[in-house]
Scaffold this active site. Structure first.
Site, PDB file in Angstrom:
ATOM      1  N   LYS A  15       0.832  -1.211   0.000  1.00 34.46           N
ATOM      2  CA  LYS A  15       0.000   0.000   0.000  1.00 34.46           C
ATOM      3  C   LYS A  15       0.863   1.257   0.000  1.00 34.46           C
ATOM      4  O   LYS A  15       0.656   2.167  -0.812  1.00 34.46           O
ATOM      5  CB  LYS A  15      -0.939  -0.004   1.206  1.00 34.46           C
ATOM      6  CG  LYS A  15      -1.863   1.209   1.242  1.00 34.46           C
ATOM      7  CD  LYS A  15      -2.771   1.184   2.443  1.00 34.46           C
ATOM      8  CE  LYS A  15      -2.031   1.734   3.629  1.00 34.46           C
ATOM      9  NZ  LYS A  15      -2.814   1.933   4.824  1.00 34.46           N
ATOM     10  N   ASP A  34      -6.498   0.838   0.875  1.00 38.58           N
ATOM     11  CA  ASP A  34      -6.633   1.195   2.288  1.00 38.58           C
ATOM     12  C   ASP A  34      -8.044   0.837   2.752  1.00 38.58           C
ATOM     13  O   ASP A  34      -8.834   0.277   1.995  1.00 38.58           O
ATOM     14  CB  ASP A  34      -6.319   2.677   2.501  1.00 38.58           C
ATOM     15  CG  ASP A  34      -7.366   3.602   1.902  1.00 38.58           C
ATOM     16  OD1 ASP A  34      -8.289   3.116   1.213  1.00 38.58           O
ATOM     17  OD2 ASP A  34      -7.263   4.816   2.125  1.00 38.58           O
TER      18      ASP A  34
END
Length: 100
Positions: A15, A34
């Site tokens: 991420k 996320d």
């Protein structure tokens, strides 16, 4: 490049590496998965409440591929779509006072 960042930069997961590469303009072909984007994916059926957590690069890539297919069907690069999703889901969660 993302794999290299994850491997070589301590503390970088997929991420964070994806966000770095998107925000520096290197690539809009990576998803930043996320909690807001994952909530959206659950709402539209790309994930379920029983979906496995994104604890491995393999799992992250699997969900990213689903998001990429969704973005492509809508006609957007996934890095732009997940940015829009992040904004909308964040605002929606604030208005609801809870996570959607």
């Amino acid at each position: 490049m993302r794999d290299w960042l994850v491997e070589m930069a301590p503390g970088f997961g997929p991420k964070q590496a994806s966000m770095f590469l998107r925000n520096t303009g290197v690539s809009y072909d990576l998803a930043i998965l996320d909690r807001h984007v994952l909530d959206y994916m659950r709402l539209i059926g790309l994930r379920t409440a029983q979906s496995k957590p994104l604890t491995t690069m393999k799992r992250y890539r699997c969900d990213e591929l689903s998001m990429c297919d969704h973005a492509r069907a809508l006609g957007f690069p996934v890095g732009i779509l997940d940015w829009a999703i992040w904004i909308v889901m964040r605002v929606a969660n604030k208005q609801e006072g809870t996570r959607i």
